[in-house]
Write an enzyme that holds these catalytic residues in place. Structure first.
Site, PDB file in Angstrom:
ATOM      1  N   ASP A  81       0.847  -1.205   0.000  1.00  0.00           N
ATOM      2  CA  ASP A  81       0.000   0.000   0.000  1.00  0.00           C
ATOM      3  C   ASP A  81       0.880   1.251   0.000  1.00  0.00           C
ATOM      4  O   ASP A  81       2.012   1.225  -0.523  1.00  0.00           O
ATOM      5  CB  ASP A  81      -0.982  -0.068   1.190  1.00  0.00           C
ATOM      6  N   LYS A 158      -3.814  -0.706  -6.768  1.00  0.00           N
ATOM      7  CA  LYS A 158      -4.844  -0.006  -5.985  1.00  0.00           C
ATOM      8  C   LYS A 158      -4.619   1.482  -6.219  1.00  0.00           C
ATOM      9  O   LYS A 158      -3.504   1.981  -6.033  1.00  0.00           O
ATOM     10  CB  LYS A 158      -4.692  -0.350  -4.495  1.00  0.00           C
ATOM     11  N   ASP A 160      -5.772   5.281  -5.441  1.00  0.00           N
ATOM     12  CA  ASP A 160      -6.467   6.070  -4.428  1.00  0.00           C
ATOM     13  C   ASP A 160      -6.920   7.422  -4.980  1.00  0.00           C
ATOM     14  O   ASP A 160      -6.656   7.755  -6.144  1.00  0.00           O
ATOM     15  CB  ASP A 160      -5.528   6.233  -3.212  1.00  0.00           C
ATOM     16  N   GLU A 193     -11.957   4.825  -4.616  1.00  0.00           N
ATOM     17  CA  GLU A 193     -12.573   6.152  -4.673  1.00  0.00           C
ATOM     18  C   GLU A 193     -13.456   6.384  -3.461  1.00  0.00           C
ATOM     19  O   GLU A 193     -14.073   7.447  -3.329  1.00  0.00           O
ATOM     20  CB  GLU A 193     -13.326   6.250  -6.019  1.00  0.00           C
ATOM     21  N   TRP A 194     -13.527   5.381  -2.575  1.00  0.00           N
ATOM     22  CA  TRP A 194     -14.236   5.446  -1.284  1.00  0.00           C
ATOM     23  C   TRP A 194     -15.750   5.544  -1.402  1.00  0.00           C
ATOM     24  O   TRP A 194     -16.426   5.876  -0.438  1.00  0.00           O
ATOM     25  CB  TRP A 194     -13.743   6.611  -0.411  1.00  0.00           C
ATOM     26  N   GLY A 195     -16.275   5.324  -2.607  1.00  0.00           N
ATOM     27  CA  GLY A 195     -17.728   5.362  -2.747  1.00  0.00           C
ATOM     28  C   GLY A 195     -18.311   6.757  -2.875  1.00  0.00           C
ATOM     29  O   GLY A 195     -19.534   6.914  -2.922  1.00  0.00           O
ATOM     30  N   ASP A 196     -17.451   7.778  -2.969  1.00  0.00           N
ATOM     31  CA  ASP A 196     -17.952   9.162  -2.969  1.00  0.00           C
ATOM     32  C   ASP A 196     -18.961   9.441  -4.079  1.00  0.00           C
ATOM     33  O   ASP A 196     -19.998  10.031  -3.848  1.00  0.00           O
ATOM     34  CB  ASP A 196     -16.785  10.144  -3.123  1.00  0.00           C
ATOM     35  N   MET A 197     -18.605   9.050  -5.293  1.00  0.00           N
ATOM     36  CA  MET A 197     -19.457   9.372  -6.443  1.00  0.00           C
ATOM     37  C   MET A 197     -20.074   8.095  -7.014  1.00  0.00           C
ATOM     38  O   MET A 197     -20.095   7.898  -8.229  1.00  0.00           O
ATOM     39  CB  MET A 197     -18.645  10.112  -7.525  1.00  0.00           C
ATOM     40  N   ASP A 215     -12.639   4.350   4.840  1.00  0.00           N
ATOM     41  CA  ASP A 215     -11.716   3.344   5.396  1.00  0.00           C
ATOM     42  C   ASP A 215     -12.310   2.581   6.578  1.00  0.00           C
ATOM     43  O   ASP A 215     -12.894   3.166   7.487  1.00  0.00           O
ATOM     44  CB  ASP A 215     -10.421   4.023   5.873  1.00  0.00           C
TER      45      ASP A 215
HETATM   46  C1  GLA Z   1      -6.670   5.853   1.855  1.00  0.00           C
HETATM   47  C2  GLA Z   1      -7.197   4.466   1.477  1.00  0.00           C
HETATM   48  C3  GLA Z   1      -6.639   3.429   2.435  1.00  0.00           C
HETATM   49  C4  GLA Z   1      -5.110   3.461   2.388  1.00  0.00           C
HETATM   50  C5  GLA Z   1      -4.616   4.861   2.720  1.00  0.00           C
HETATM   51  C6  GLA Z   1      -3.126   5.000   2.495  1.00  0.00           C
HETATM   52  O1  GLA Z   1      -7.170   6.274   3.097  1.00  0.00           O
HETATM   53  O2  GLA Z   1      -8.587   4.461   1.488  1.00  0.00           O
HETATM   54  O3  GLA Z   1      -7.117   2.152   2.120  1.00  0.00           O
HETATM   55  O4  GLA Z   1      -4.682   3.065   1.122  1.00  0.00           O
HETATM   56  O5  GLA Z   1      -5.251   5.846   1.905  1.00  0.00           O
HETATM   57  O6  GLA Z   1      -2.664   6.281   2.791  1.00  0.00           O
END
Ligand code: GLA
Length: 395
Positions: A81, A158, A160, A193-197, A215
């Site tokens: 990561d 992955k 981000d 993308e964390w589900g934002d859009m 997260d």
């Molecule tokens: C974001 C991602 C996490 C991780 C961190 C690393 O918060 O959602 O899963 O990859 O960045 O900084």
């Protein structure tokens, strides 16, 4: 008249065929890597190690995936990561592995991981910096970075969403999709993308998985809320493109054994990526028992790739269910509350005919129940626990 009606109908069928062919072609034209036909399985450094990573630990993790037998169960991705690169690119604009922690470089690490029969994943960002702000993002450098990753032998990216230029993810992410396609190596593309859009709505055109949530942390409340949020998008999951409620926390110590069993069961039945987030080199027997449950893994890896849904919610009692290949159904009876309940799954909620007789396999006890069930299945479930079954109608 009759002839005309039929030719009109035929024309309509042909037009519909053409439309779906065009849709299929445009879909194929974005993501052609053929990867992720079942949810990806492996490990990722973030949940346990955060930025404290180096090549020695990554190699030891690869070794441990093999020596524990986890790689044989399907856990093959070793995913680095955030924080693996220097803060500055070289004078040509290339990403540079951090000299203090990855002195041998990422290519050597990929060679090592590949020699063990595993795959190497890496992390980038669709902005100017990654989320840690300790290394550059790929915005404006997509083709260069995709080529670099391919030349190193990377198998999984992955990607981000931190420190961006404010443009929409739906515009920024496909730039990397195209760059990866041009780079000449199949690389699983994990959209973070964390589900934002609502990436579930466009993710399949762009990547192989998309985060539907912010997260996860190693608590019951966080874990269960990620599962809930991810469930909303169940219909969008399919072979080649998965909803991603974030990585596993099993083995990190913040939940009870039963809670981790719930975590693993819900991720499995939700067809979520199974990316371990603990220290594989120092796993307890209890952790191993959970993440190495072959029967639960088989639900996750079922070739149909259909994500389960909540088919009934009654206060703290929930039934999650989804079809499996072979005319079977996966079911989780979940107790979110503070006391023990008796939970009943009704055939009507599972899409079974009311009189069909069913054989039930308990996946955590590894037992096929002697009772044949008709109409419903009832089990007692402790607080913050679940029971998981595979049901098979008997002819
Ligand atoms: C974001 C991602 C996490 C991780 C961190 C690393 O918060 O959602 O899963 O990859 O960045 O900084």
């Amino acid at each position: 008249m009759g002839k005309r009606c039929c030719s009109v109908a035929l024309a309509m069928v042909m037009v519909m065929g053409l439309v779906s062919l065009t849709l299929a072609t445009s879909r194929r034209s974005m993501m052609t890597n053929g990867l992720g036909m079942t949810p990806p399985m492996g490990w990722n450094s973030w949940n346990h190690f955060s930025c404290t990573i180096d090549e020695k630990m990554i190699k030891e993790t690869a070794d441990a995936l093999v020596s524990t037998g986890l790689s044989k169960l399907g856990y093959v991705y070793v995913n680095i990561d955030d924080c693996w690169a220097e803060i500055s690119r070289d004078d040509k604009g290339n990403l540079v592995p951090k000299k203090a922690t990855f002195p041998s470089g990422i290519k050597a690490l990929a060679d090592y991981v590949h020699s063990k029969g595993l795959k190497l994943g890496i992390y980038g960002d669709a902005g100017y910096y990654t989320c840690s702000k300790r290394m550059p993002g790929s915005l404006g450098f997509e083709e260069r970075d995709a080529k670099t990753f391919a030349s190193w032998g990377i198998d999984y990216l992955k990607y981000d969403n931190c420190h961006t230029d404010g443009s929409k993810p739906i515009e920024r992410y496909p730039v990397m999709t195209r760059a990866l396609r041009k780079a000449g190596r199949p690389i699983f593309f994990s959209v973070c993308e964390w589900g934002d859009m609502h990436p579930a709505e466009w993710g399949a055109l762009v990547g192989n998985s998309w985060r539907t949530t912010s997260d996860i942390t190693d608590t019951w409340e966080s874990m269960i809320s990620k599962a809930d949020h991810n469930e909303i998008y169940a219909e969008y999951a399919r072979p080649g493109g998965w909803n991603d409620p974030d990585m596993l926390e099993v083995g990190n110590g913040g939940m009870t054994k039963d809670e981790y069993i719930v975590h693993f069961s819900l991720w499995a039945i939700s067809k979520a990526p199974l990316l371990l987030g603990c220290d594989i080199r120092n796993m307890t027997e209890e952790t191993m028992e959970i993440v190495a449950n072959k029967e639960v893994i088989a639900v996750n890896q079922d070739p149909y790739g259909i994500q389960a849904k909540k088919v009934r919610m009654q206060g703290d009692e929930e039934i999650w269910a989804g079809p499996l290949s072979g005319n079977r159904i996966a079911v989780v009876l979940l107790n979110r509350g503070p006391v023990r309940y008796s939970i009943t799954a009704l055939w009507e909620d599972l899409g079974l005919a009311p009189n069909s007789a069913v054989e039930a396999r308990n996946l955590w006890e590894h037992k096929t129940l002697e009772t044949r069930f008709v109409g419903n299945l009832t089990a007692t479930v402790n607080s913050h626990s679940c029971k998981m079954f595979v049901l098979k109608p008997i002819a």
